[in-house]
Design a protein around this motif. Structure first.
Motif, PDB file in Angstrom:
ATOM      1  N   PRO A  52      -4.423  -0.677  -1.583  1.00  0.00           N
ATOM      2  CA  PRO A  52      -4.915   0.531  -0.740  1.00  0.00           C
ATOM      3  C   PRO A  52      -4.021   1.665  -0.616  1.00  0.00           C
ATOM      4  O   PRO A  52      -2.984   1.644  -0.668  1.00  0.00           O
ATOM      5  CB  PRO A  52      -5.018  -0.193   0.547  1.00  0.00           C
ATOM      6  CG  PRO A  52      -4.119  -1.285   0.596  1.00  0.00           C
ATOM      7  CD  PRO A  52      -3.943  -1.861  -0.671  1.00  0.00           C
ATOM      8  N   VAL A  53      -4.784   2.758  -0.433  1.00  0.00           N
ATOM      9  CA  VAL A  53      -4.182   4.145  -0.250  1.00  0.00           C
ATOM     10  C   VAL A  53      -4.500   4.654   1.197  1.00  0.00           C
ATOM     11  O   VAL A  53      -5.658   4.833   1.317  1.00  0.00           O
ATOM     12  CB  VAL A  53      -4.270   5.140  -1.208  1.00  0.00           C
ATOM     13  CG1 VAL A  53      -3.626   6.535  -0.838  1.00  0.00           C
ATOM     14  CG2 VAL A  53      -3.899   4.729  -2.537  1.00  0.00           C
ATOM     15  N   ALA A  54      -3.558   4.686   2.100  1.00  0.00           N
ATOM     16  CA  ALA A  54      -3.909   5.368   3.483  1.00  0.00           C
ATOM     17  C   ALA A  54      -3.498   6.819   3.642  1.00  0.00           C
ATOM     18  O   ALA A  54      -2.632   7.180   2.945  1.00  0.00           O
ATOM     19  CB  ALA A  54      -3.100   4.400   4.601  1.00  0.00           C
ATOM     20  N   ARG A  55      -4.431   7.390   4.200  1.00  0.00           N
ATOM     21  CA  ARG A  55      -3.937   8.927   4.598  1.00  0.00           C
ATOM     22  C   ARG A  55      -3.737   9.040   6.156  1.00  0.00           C
ATOM     23  O   ARG A  55      -4.460   8.451   6.843  1.00  0.00           O
ATOM     24  CB  ARG A  55      -5.328   9.804   4.206  1.00  0.00           C
ATOM     25  CG  ARG A  55      -5.069  11.083   4.224  1.00  0.00           C
ATOM     26  CD  ARG A  55      -5.878  11.817   3.334  1.00  0.00           C
ATOM     27  NE  ARG A  55      -7.275  11.697   4.005  1.00  0.00           N
ATOM     28  CZ  ARG A  55      -8.496  12.299   3.371  1.00  0.00           C
ATOM     29  NH1 ARG A  55      -8.364  13.044   2.301  1.00  0.00           N
ATOM     30  NH2 ARG A  55      -9.800  12.305   4.075  1.00  0.00           N
ATOM     31  N   ALA A  56      -2.612   9.765   6.209  1.00  0.00           N
ATOM     32  CA  ALA A  56      -2.111   9.943   7.525  1.00  0.00           C
ATOM     33  C   ALA A  56      -2.362  11.492   8.056  1.00  0.00           C
ATOM     34  O   ALA A  56      -2.145  12.330   7.393  1.00  0.00           O
ATOM     35  CB  ALA A  56      -0.442   9.777   7.668  1.00  0.00           C
ATOM     36  N   THR A  57      -2.829  11.427   9.330  1.00  0.00           N
ATOM     37  CA  THR A  57      -2.948  13.005   9.879  1.00  0.00           C
ATOM     38  C   THR A  57      -1.522  13.662   9.977  1.00  0.00           C
ATOM     39  O   THR A  57      -1.547  14.855   9.629  1.00  0.00           O
ATOM     40  CB  THR A  57      -3.792  12.820  11.201  1.00  0.00           C
ATOM     41  OG1 THR A  57      -4.940  12.125  10.876  1.00  0.00           O
ATOM     42  CG2 THR A  57      -4.082  14.204  11.697  1.00  0.00           C
ATOM     43  N   ASN A  58      -0.620  12.943  10.500  1.00  0.00           N
ATOM     44  CA  ASN A  58       0.439  13.448  10.397  1.00  0.00           C
ATOM     45  C   ASN A  58       1.542  12.376  10.143  1.00  0.00           C
ATOM     46  O   ASN A  58       1.842  11.302  10.617  1.00  0.00           O
ATOM     47  CB  ASN A  58       0.792  13.737  12.082  1.00  0.00           C
ATOM     48  CG  ASN A  58       2.180  14.494  12.161  1.00  0.00           C
ATOM     49  OD1 ASN A  58       3.170  13.790  11.704  1.00  0.00           O
ATOM     50  ND2 ASN A  58       2.346  15.793  12.548  1.00  0.00           N
ATOM     51  N   LEU A  59       2.233  12.830   8.891  1.00  0.00           N
ATOM     52  CA  LEU A  59       3.154  11.518   8.306  1.00  0.00           C
ATOM     53  C   LEU A  59       4.303  11.243   9.351  1.00  0.00           C
ATOM     54  O   LEU A  59       4.714  10.096   9.257  1.00  0.00           O
ATOM     55  CB  LEU A  59       3.754  12.178   6.958  1.00  0.00           C
ATOM     56  CG  LEU A  59       4.478  11.229   6.123  1.00  0.00           C
ATOM     57  CD1 LEU A  59       3.726   9.976   5.880  1.00  0.00           C
ATOM     58  CD2 LEU A  59       5.088  11.670   4.920  1.00  0.00           C
ATOM     59  N   THR A  60       4.854  12.144  10.021  1.00  0.00           N
ATOM     60  CA  THR A  60       6.043  11.951  10.817  1.00  0.00           C
ATOM     61  C   THR A  60       5.769  11.010  11.984  1.00  0.00           C
ATOM     62  O   THR A  60       6.460  10.131  12.310  1.00  0.00           O
ATOM     63  CB  THR A  60       6.545  13.424  11.165  1.00  0.00           C
ATOM     64  OG1 THR A  60       7.171  14.214  10.164  1.00  0.00           O
ATOM     65  CG2 THR A  60       7.797  13.097  12.403  1.00  0.00           C
ATOM     66  N   ARG A  61       4.551  11.409  12.602  1.00  0.00           N
ATOM     67  CA  ARG A  61       4.058  10.466  13.387  1.00  0.00           C
ATOM     68  C   ARG A  61       3.807   9.038  13.128  1.00  0.00           C
ATOM     69  O   ARG A  61       3.852   7.940  13.718  1.00  0.00           O
ATOM     70  CB  ARG A  61       2.935  10.760  14.301  1.00  0.00           C
ATOM     71  CG  ARG A  61       3.047  12.249  15.206  1.00  0.00           C
ATOM     72  CD  ARG A  61       1.999  12.272  16.402  1.00  0.00           C
ATOM     73  NE  ARG A  61       1.010  12.817  15.715  1.00  0.00           N
ATOM     74  CZ  ARG A  61       0.310  13.888  15.424  1.00  0.00           C
ATOM     75  NH1 ARG A  61       1.171  14.849  15.973  1.00  0.00           N
ATOM     76  NH2 ARG A  61      -0.617  14.317  14.999  1.00  0.00           N
ATOM     77  N   THR A  62       3.129   8.988  12.044  1.00  0.00           N
ATOM     78  CA  THR A  62       2.925   7.809  11.489  1.00  0.00           C
ATOM     79  C   THR A  62       4.266   6.945  11.068  1.00  0.00           C
ATOM     80  O   THR A  62       4.349   5.795  11.344  1.00  0.00           O
ATOM     81  CB  THR A  62       2.333   7.675   9.821  1.00  0.00           C
ATOM     82  OG1 THR A  62       0.849   8.490  10.064  1.00  0.00           O
ATOM     83  CG2 THR A  62       2.181   6.544   9.309  1.00  0.00           C
ATOM     84  N   GLY A  76       0.815  -1.253   0.016  1.00  0.00           N
ATOM     85  CA  GLY A  76       0.041   0.001  -0.018  1.00  0.00           C
ATOM     86  C   GLY A  76       0.823   1.284   0.074  1.00  0.00           C
ATOM     87  O   GLY A  76       1.963   1.193  -0.269  1.00  0.00           O
ATOM     88  N   VAL A  77       0.240   2.466  -0.008  1.00  0.00           N
ATOM     89  CA  VAL A  77       0.762   3.794   0.023  1.00  0.00           C
ATOM     90  C   VAL A  77       0.225   4.474   1.130  1.00  0.00           C
ATOM     91  O   VAL A  77      -1.101   4.432   1.220  1.00  0.00           O
ATOM     92  CB  VAL A  77       0.573   4.121  -1.452  1.00  0.00           C
ATOM     93  CG1 VAL A  77       1.121   5.708  -1.711  1.00  0.00           C
ATOM     94  CG2 VAL A  77       0.776   3.639  -2.561  1.00  0.00           C
ATOM     95  N   VAL A  78       1.224   5.404   1.239  1.00  0.00           N
ATOM     96  CA  VAL A  78       0.616   6.328   2.707  1.00  0.00           C
ATOM     97  C   VAL A  78       0.645   7.729   2.078  1.00  0.00           C
ATOM     98  O   VAL A  78       1.843   8.047   1.721  1.00  0.00           O
ATOM     99  CB  VAL A  78       1.277   6.173   3.832  1.00  0.00           C
ATOM    100  CG1 VAL A  78       0.654   7.113   5.021  1.00  0.00           C
ATOM    101  CG2 VAL A  78       0.976   4.539   4.483  1.00  0.00           C
ATOM    102  N   VAL A  79      -0.330   8.624   2.173  1.00  0.00           N
ATOM    103  CA  VAL A  79      -0.421   9.945   1.861  1.00  0.00           C
ATOM    104  C   VAL A  79      -0.498  10.769   3.088  1.00  0.00           C
ATOM    105  O   VAL A  79      -1.268  10.426   3.596  1.00  0.00           O
ATOM    106  CB  VAL A  79      -0.987  10.242   0.613  1.00  0.00           C
ATOM    107  CG1 VAL A  79      -0.437   9.464  -0.569  1.00  0.00           C
ATOM    108  CG2 VAL A  79      -2.378  10.094   0.901  1.00  0.00           C
ATOM    109  N   PRO A  80      -0.003  12.099   3.109  1.00  0.00           N
ATOM    110  CA  PRO A  80      -0.560  12.907   4.094  1.00  0.00           C
ATOM    111  C   PRO A  80      -1.947  13.361   4.087  1.00  0.00           C
ATOM    112  O   PRO A  80      -2.150  13.481   2.865  1.00  0.00           O
ATOM    113  CB  PRO A  80       0.586  14.036   4.339  1.00  0.00           C
ATOM    114  CG  PRO A  80       1.755  13.688   3.573  1.00  0.00           C
ATOM    115  CD  PRO A  80       1.127  12.535   2.362  1.00  0.00           C
TER     116      PRO A  80
END
Length: 312
Positions: A218-228, A191-195
């Motif tokens: 799946p593409v996941a969305r992170a509220t804060n990329l650094t914390r993720t 999967g891929v994570v985007v801010p």
């Protein structure tokens, strides 16, 4: 009092012993335990994370959905339907000139099923599109439902594989996002994570570039990329950032053999400062041709290929 004075002076006298502590400190502590048992080691964190997932966890949702989108114009609508972009409604202008593109759009929508066909007067389509040149065809794309970043780790655990994830930092072109999704699917990623902010989302353009692979990657969305990324590190993943001045060369990066998240920055600015500091290692892609940089889709594809080659 006299005894205290003697000890504090430079004169010889009775000395307090170590009680054998120094001697015991020199004794061996036995063989080095395996990596999975050493506290703080990446493999130990990965083993602990797998144990927690095996014990079961409440499924988590991503940070909501994107807003719905309109694809406007005869050629864009036909291309979106050809590429399998999700659609809920096809709006057709009343008394429209029935040319080849209109007929193909209607045929594709009917063949796919699940797409409502709505006839609307031109003023209504003008209002919907804020006066854009819709040429009598408007396709409504439903909101994309993003995954949660932890869902990508769960997917890898379900397949009995080490996680292989790509995170995008500051990539704002939906076509680059679609290209990365396509590469992740091609090379066995999870999967891929985007801010959530200042990042490309899963628009119709991203769907088209992914060539249909967005339906299964799946593409996941992170509220804060650094914390993720920090959470991924605690789960046992190695965070690898791509940078032109990286300290490691791609061919020497052993971390790709195990659980890893590959972080790709924007073509112009690269990785942001906080994300770059969060990475365990920064890696460079050798470019004998002398190019200054690669776009996100190409760079991610190269590293994913190397990871797939090492894992095969």
């Amino acid at each position: 009092m006299a005894a205290n004075n003697r000890r504090m002076s430079g004169k010889k006298g009775a000395q307090v012993g170590s009680g054998g502590k120094r001697r015991r400190g020199l004794e061996g502590k036995g063989p080095t335990p395996p990596a999975e048992m050493r506290k703080g080691h990446a493999k130990q964190r990965a083993a602990a994370a797998k144990t927690r997932r095996a014990q079961g966890r409440t499924p988590r949702r991503g940070s909501g959905r994107s807003t719905s989108e309109l694809v406007v114009g005869r050629n864009p609508v036909v291309e979106a339907l050809r590429e399998g972009v999700p659609a809920s409604t096809l709006y057709v202008q009343q008394f429209i000139d029935n040319d080849e593109r209109v007929r193909e759009a209607l045929q594709l929508a009917a063949e796919r099923g699940g797409i409502n066909l709505m006839e609307a007067p031109r003023p209504e389509l003008d209002r919907m599109t804020n006066g854009l040149n819709h040429q009598g065809l408007v396709l409504q794309v439903p909101p994309y439902e993003y995954a949660h970043p932890e869902d990508l780790l769960d997917a890898a655990a379900d397949e009995g594989q080490d996680p292989l994830v790509v995170a995008l930092d500051g990539v704002t072109d939906p076509r680059n996002l679609g290209a990365v999704v396509r590469s992740v699917s091609a090379f066995g990623g999870h999967g891929v994570v985007v801010p959530e902010r200042r990042s490309a989302g899963m628009t119709a353009g991203a769907w088209k570039t992914s060539a249909g692979t967005a339906a299964r990657t799946p593409v996941a969305r992170a509220t804060n990329l650094t914390r993720t990324l920090e959470a991924y590190k605690k789960a046992g993943l190695t965070v690898v950032g791509l940078a032109a001045d990286g300290e490691a060369a791609l061919g020497d990066l052993e971390a790709l053999d195990g659980p890893v998240v590959i972080v790709v920055g924007s073509e112009g600015k690269g990785l942001s400062r906080l994300v770059g500091e969060t990475c365990d290692v920064r890696v460079r892609i050798p470019m004998p041709g002398g190019a200054e940089s690669l776009n996100a889709g190409v760079a991610a594809g190269i590293v994913l290929y190397e990871a797939a080659r090492r894992r095969s």
